[in-house]
Design an enzyme around this catalytic site. Sequence first.
Site, PDB file in Angstrom:
ATOM      1  N   GLU A 255      60.724   7.203  38.520  1.00 31.66           N
ATOM      2  CA  GLU A 255      59.553   8.365  38.119  1.00 31.66           C
ATOM      3  C   GLU A 255      58.521   7.912  39.155  1.00 31.66           C
ATOM      4  O   GLU A 255      58.066   6.979  39.207  1.00 31.66           O
ATOM      5  CB  GLU A 255      59.216   8.255  36.747  1.00 31.66           C
ATOM      6  CG  GLU A 255      60.200   8.788  35.798  1.00 31.66           C
ATOM      7  CD  GLU A 255      60.622  10.072  36.140  1.00 31.66           C
ATOM      8  OE1 GLU A 255      60.035  10.907  36.471  1.00 31.66           O
ATOM      9  OE2 GLU A 255      61.877  10.427  35.874  1.00 31.66           O
ATOM     10  N   CYS A 289      50.623  10.648  35.945  1.00 37.13           N
ATOM     11  CA  CYS A 289      51.307  11.086  36.895  1.00 37.13           C
ATOM     12  C   CYS A 289      51.500  12.568  36.640  1.00 37.13           C
ATOM     13  O   CYS A 289      51.943  13.394  37.939  1.00 37.13           O
ATOM     14  CB  CYS A 289      52.779  10.421  36.931  1.00 37.13           C
ATOM     15  SG  CYS A 289      53.680  10.554  35.457  1.00 37.13           S
TER      16      CYS A 289
HETATM   17  C1  UN1 Z   1      52.299   9.106  33.114  1.00 43.44           C
HETATM   18  O1  UN1 Z   1      51.360  10.043  33.499  1.00 43.44           O
HETATM   19  O2  UN1 Z   1      52.592   8.307  34.054  1.00 43.44           O
HETATM   20  O3  UN1 Z   1      52.863  13.540  29.478  1.00 43.44           O
HETATM   21  C2  UN1 Z   1      52.738   9.365  31.881  1.00 43.44           C
HETATM   22  C3  UN1 Z   1      51.791  12.712  29.398  1.00 43.44           C
HETATM   23  C4  UN1 Z   1      52.119  11.480  28.724  1.00 43.44           C
HETATM   24  C5  UN1 Z   1      52.795  10.447  29.389  1.00 43.44           C
HETATM   25  C6  UN1 Z   1      52.167  10.555  31.147  1.00 43.44           C
HETATM   26  N1  UN1 Z   1      52.627  11.588  27.448  1.00 43.44           N
HETATM   27  O4  UN1 Z   1      50.786  13.198  29.565  1.00 43.44           O
END
Ligand code: UN1
Length: 503
Positions: A255, A289
């Site tokens: 990822e 992310c």
């Molecule tokens: C990440 O940003 O690495 O969808 C994960 C979201 C969280 C997970 C983010 N549940 O914002």
Amino acid sequence: MTAVTALPMPGKHYLRGRWLEGAGERFESRNPARWSEVIGIFPQATAAEVDQAVCAARDAYPAWRRTSRIYRAELFDRLAQLIKAETESLAVLMARECGKVLNECRAEIIEGLHMVQYVFGTARMPMGEVLASEIAEKDAYVRRKPRGVAAVITPWNFPFAVPLWMLGPSLLEGNTVVYKPSEDTPAIGQALVALLERAGFPPGVINLVHGAGEVGELLVRDPRVNLVLFTGSYEVGARIQQISAGMVDRICACEMGSKSAVIVCADARLDLAVTASILSAFKTSGQRCVSAGRILVHEKRLEEFAQRFVELARRLNIGDPLDERSFTGPVINEAAVRKISYYNQLAREEGGQVLLDGGRMLDEAHRDGWYMSPFVYRIQHRPQIRCIREEVFGPHVALIPFSTNEEAAAIYNDTDYGLSLAVITEDYRAMRFFREECDFGMGYVNLPCIGAEVHLPFGGVKKSGNGRPSAAGLIETVTHRAAWTVNHGWEIRMAQGLKTDLD
Ligand code: UN1
């Protein structure tokens, strides 16, 4: 303000069920909100220690995969009870170590708990399929089998939930693990492994090694590691896949980065659009992310949207992560400050009209930490501009006008990434149009583009992911679907009309 002081955590590796000081150099984990505060001192794993960790996981694998899936799930039930009991202390440790505000840290502990509960629940669900055969006396099955040893390499921004997205399915399905948390959040990584130990996972089933990229690289280079489960930057993910390409028994789930976006359509409800966009761009200081680096707004709505968005962004309460009133805390470290400042400057140079001039916050309340305030600019989408295509990972967002939904989809797709998308509209045809035309792994309507739930697959396309989603989707990567066919007849009859006469 809550003053939480604690002695630095003594960092240790966890190998074959034993906590070890480690022979390597030490590194510190510090509080990004008060850089003088040391959270813990950790050993960087040596090549010999990484080797021992992989050996421990290999040795534990046969016995672990032979245990009942239900037994393995029961350990996750115990883990769930421990997480519930420790939620507050884990959240405080996380807030101190990675600078996310307490409410977000609690939410993340709960997200990790949800993964554990999900894994526990799936254990009693079907683990394969029964299929027909051309031959009446034959029964055909598909059964999932574990793959072996997994290296779990995770980022600092979700230091509890993301490891559990990977550890949960891996361990439930009978794989064993060597886990390397981010060198920015080793304390919370170690606290998680301590909970797994207390839950009763046997020695060698979960092993912990601390350290930076070199340690990850040693793990990835080890051909006895069958799975590399990674979340982090595109550059590291690409390198992992490159190193792994020559290995026969190696699968990677990567990822990676994103340039996610919110699309505010002509018919959007403005209050909803503004709230969704603020949360998408600035929650976690833009360091998810899935954070939105771009807000695409229909040109007819841009003026009113920009005014309200900027007004709210200006007023966001940026401060101590342990203060319940803070909306966001600092960014993770000095390198992040430098990177975000670089992109803020680049946006100016590339013709962005600055609407809110962010930057390092150096007043008395903020100067001891790595605090950055929101940077908002308006820019016309054009080819080649880097600031609207590259990931910044900070409170930096572009407002980009569009005139038709077709144009919005083309702008959205015009990056190398494809992770998360939110569409703000009341028009069901527009929703479907964006769902069909845009490249993404997680799509939302009338919501922010953050906030995924664990029972859904989590993963992007293009440079965002290699097609092996995490969270609930990870079962596909950590298991192999083996076909199993049994003959209940007294003689052999073959499919496809194949003759069996031997004379
Ligand atoms: C990440 O940003 O690495 O969808 C994960 C979201 C969280 C997970 C983010 N549940 O914002």
